[in-house]
Design a protein around this motif. Structure first.
Motif, PDB file in Angstrom:
ATOM      1  N   ALA A  19       4.732  15.176   6.737  1.00 27.21           N
ATOM      2  CA  ALA A  19       5.547  13.928   7.320  1.00 27.21           C
ATOM      3  C   ALA A  19       4.611  12.764   7.050  1.00 27.21           C
ATOM      4  O   ALA A  19       3.371  12.529   7.331  1.00 27.21           O
ATOM      5  N   LEU A  20       5.171  11.859   6.273  1.00 29.96           N
ATOM      6  CA  LEU A  20       4.499  10.748   5.781  1.00 29.96           C
ATOM      7  C   LEU A  20       4.782   9.794   6.949  1.00 29.96           C
ATOM      8  O   LEU A  20       5.937   9.067   6.840  1.00 29.96           O
ATOM      9  N   ARG A  21       3.885   9.259   7.622  1.00 29.83           N
ATOM     10  CA  ARG A  21       3.938   8.438   8.907  1.00 29.83           C
ATOM     11  C   ARG A  21       3.539   7.221   8.363  1.00 29.83           C
ATOM     12  O   ARG A  21       2.370   6.775   8.424  1.00 29.83           O
ATOM     13  N   ASN A  22       4.495   6.365   7.742  1.00 31.65           N
ATOM     14  CA  ASN A  22       4.293   5.275   7.179  1.00 31.65           C
ATOM     15  C   ASN A  22       4.052   4.036   8.038  1.00 31.65           C
ATOM     16  O   ASN A  22       4.799   3.972   9.128  1.00 31.65           O
ATOM     17  N   GLY A  23       3.227   3.084   7.753  1.00 29.78           N
ATOM     18  CA  GLY A  23       3.120   2.055   8.777  1.00 29.78           C
ATOM     19  C   GLY A  23       4.241   1.092   8.433  1.00 29.78           C
ATOM     20  O   GLY A  23       5.051   0.987   7.490  1.00 29.78           O
ATOM     21  N   ALA A  24       4.403   0.049   9.201  1.00 30.27           N
ATOM     22  CA  ALA A  24       5.620  -0.954   9.461  1.00 30.27           C
ATOM     23  C   ALA A  24       5.769  -1.722   8.021  1.00 30.27           C
ATOM     24  O   ALA A  24       4.676  -2.548   7.572  1.00 30.27           O
ATOM     25  N   TYR A  25       6.713  -1.421   7.409  1.00 32.82           N
ATOM     26  CA  TYR A  25       6.600  -2.037   6.092  1.00 32.82           C
ATOM     27  C   TYR A  25       7.874  -2.979   5.629  1.00 32.82           C
ATOM     28  O   TYR A  25       8.310  -3.532   4.724  1.00 32.82           O
ATOM     29  N   GLY A  26       8.423  -3.305   6.993  1.00 35.58           N
ATOM     30  CA  GLY A  26       9.738  -4.192   6.610  1.00 35.58           C
ATOM     31  C   GLY A  26       9.341  -5.860   6.420  1.00 35.58           C
ATOM     32  O   GLY A  26       7.917  -5.915   6.391  1.00 35.58           O
ATOM     33  N   ASP A  60       2.787  -2.582   2.607  1.00 35.35           N
ATOM     34  CA  ASP A  60       3.662  -3.223   1.835  1.00 35.35           C
ATOM     35  C   ASP A  60       4.468  -1.816   1.393  1.00 35.35           C
ATOM     36  O   ASP A  60       3.881  -0.796   0.909  1.00 35.35           O
ATOM     37  N   ARG A  61       5.700  -1.981   1.451  1.00 40.14           N
ATOM     38  CA  ARG A  61       6.613  -0.802   1.033  1.00 40.14           C
ATOM     39  C   ARG A  61       6.311  -0.420  -0.241  1.00 40.14           C
ATOM     40  O   ARG A  61       6.506   0.838  -0.518  1.00 40.14           O
ATOM     41  N   ALA A  62       5.831  -1.201  -1.425  1.00 42.71           N
ATOM     42  CA  ALA A  62       5.826  -0.682  -2.714  1.00 42.71           C
ATOM     43  C   ALA A  62       4.669   0.134  -2.928  1.00 42.71           C
ATOM     44  O   ALA A  62       4.487   1.000  -3.706  1.00 42.71           O
ATOM     45  N   ASP A  63       3.523  -0.143  -1.961  1.00 42.61           N
ATOM     46  CA  ASP A  63       2.159   0.727  -2.099  1.00 42.61           C
ATOM     47  C   ASP A  63       2.740   2.152  -1.218  1.00 42.61           C
ATOM     48  O   ASP A  63       2.207   3.141  -1.800  1.00 42.61           O
ATOM     49  N   ILE A  64       3.613   1.988  -0.222  1.00 43.56           N
ATOM     50  CA  ILE A  64       3.879   3.358   0.220  1.00 43.56           C
ATOM     51  C   ILE A  64       4.950   4.281  -0.752  1.00 43.56           C
ATOM     52  O   ILE A  64       4.525   5.472  -1.095  1.00 43.56           O
ATOM     53  N   THR A  67      -0.976   3.773   5.787  1.00 40.09           N
ATOM     54  CA  THR A  67      -1.050   2.499   6.465  1.00 40.09           C
ATOM     55  C   THR A  67      -1.986   1.499   5.724  1.00 40.09           C
ATOM     56  O   THR A  67      -3.032   1.711   4.725  1.00 40.09           O
ATOM     57  N   ALA A  68      -1.906   0.099   5.782  1.00 40.88           N
ATOM     58  CA  ALA A  68      -2.582  -0.887   5.169  1.00 40.88           C
ATOM     59  C   ALA A  68      -4.018  -0.572   5.854  1.00 40.88           C
ATOM     60  O   ALA A  68      -4.220   0.010   6.849  1.00 40.88           O
ATOM     61  N   ALA A  80      -2.250 -10.536   5.152  1.00 41.64           N
ATOM     62  CA  ALA A  80      -2.523 -11.769   4.733  1.00 41.64           C
ATOM     63  C   ALA A  80      -2.044 -11.883   3.233  1.00 41.64           C
ATOM     64  O   ALA A  80      -1.334 -13.164   2.782  1.00 41.64           O
ATOM     65  N   GLU A  81      -2.335 -10.743   2.205  1.00 40.85           N
ATOM     66  CA  GLU A  81      -1.716 -11.088   0.889  1.00 40.85           C
ATOM     67  C   GLU A  81      -0.237 -11.324   0.898  1.00 40.85           C
ATOM     68  O   GLU A  81       0.210 -12.117   0.244  1.00 40.85           O
ATOM     69  N   ARG A  82       0.418 -10.291   1.611  1.00 41.86           N
ATOM     70  CA  ARG A  82       1.869 -10.456   1.748  1.00 41.86           C
ATOM     71  C   ARG A  82       2.442 -11.963   2.187  1.00 41.86           C
ATOM     72  O   ARG A  82       3.283 -12.527   1.588  1.00 41.86           O
TER      73      ARG A  82
END
Length: 284
Positions: free
Chosen positions: A136-143, A170-174, A195-196, A275-277
């Motif tokens: 299960a890839l528990r992804n950080g908030a990427y919206g 970042d969704r692209a990183d995920i 996560t970031a 911050a970069e985003r």
């Protein structure tokens, strides 16, 4: 073969793009609702088959021959998402997949007030009972950040409910990290967080935005019901507003606070920070 669902969506499609850099195209399959929208993958040698979580028979066909299946979680608030995820898990099992990967959510633990967490928790339980190895890839908030910050560039104010630290990712990183997991030799069993590298609050982001824009961006904390009323006033359905409110409530309770190193390890570099985003958004 690696089969990816939802490959015409943002996360699934970008994952396939990264897979194509790591895996021969004839070892990649995708299961999509509309095959015409995936012609660009078929043209590159990817196996494209029609399959949706609503159609278990089509799913089994689209998963045939898969050693790994990536199930991209659904997000329709009006659908029986757990039932649809069950169809997908059962189809992967019937196809004799050796491992099922599922795009879960950071903080998918009991007690989290963010309502979609319940679906992720229950789906992870289905995976655990499936008899197949699973991740299960528990992804950080990427919206999009504006989705949670509001129209701060127009108003100069981040006027949202009380929040808490979140490693906005970042969704692209995920997507890239997901491809690394699928194509790599390193197995991950059970849930893992992507996560970031650091968690930030709206206060932090207001300061960052102030520095980026050269003028003060103020952070104003709205009462929950005041915020819901404001959302309804601008046309957001009350059900959707109250669903989003549970996200802020979860954040302020610390359910999204943990930032881990795995995403950076998989990417071989530091992931993009909030911050970069934000800087990219301001510059656009």
């Amino acid at each position: 073969m690696i089969v990816v669902t939802g490959a015409t969506g943002g996360l699934g499609g970008t994952t396939v793009e990264h897979l194509l850099k790591r895996t021969p195209a004839d070892q990649i399959g995708i299961s999509v609702r509309d095959t015409a929208k995936a012609q660009h993958f078929a043209d590159r040698g990817v196996r494209v088959r029609q399959g949706t979580y609503e159609d278990p028979v089509a799913l089994r066909n689209s998963f045939a021959g898969a050693e790994q299946v990536l199930l991209v979680s659904g997000n329709d608030p009006d659908a029986d998402m757990l039932g649809l995820h069950r169809n997908a898990v059962e189809a992967a099992v019937a196809a004799d997949a050796r491992r099922i990967l599922y795009t879960s959510q950071q903080g998918a633990v009991p007690g989290n007030p963010y309502r979609p967490s319940d679906i992720h928790i229950a789906t992870e339980a289905l995976l655990d009972d499936s008899g197949v190895a699973w991740t299960a890839l528990r992804n950080g908030a990427y919206g999009p950040l504006d989705q949670v910050l509001g129209p701060w560039q127009r108003t100069g104010v981040i006027a949202q409910p009380q929040d808490g630290p979140v490693p906005y990712t970042d969704r692209a990183d995920i997507a890239e990290a997901t491809a690394v997991v699928l194509a790599g030799d390193r197995a991950f069993d059970g849930p893992v967080n992507l996560t970031a590298p650091n968690a930030v609050t709206f206060d932090d982001l207001a300061k960052i935005a102030s520095g980026l824009t050269g003028h003060r961006v103020e952070r104003v904390v709205l009462d929950d019901e005041q915020w819901v009323a404001g959302q309804i006033a601008i046309g957001v359905p009350e059900q959707m507003a109250r669903l989003m409110l549970t996200w802020y409530q979860a954040a302020r309770s610390g359910y999204f606070a943990e930032a881990g190193p795995l995403l950076a390890e998989l990417l071989g570099r530091e992931p993009r920070t909030a911050a970069e985003r934000l800087a990219t958004h301001v510059a656009a």
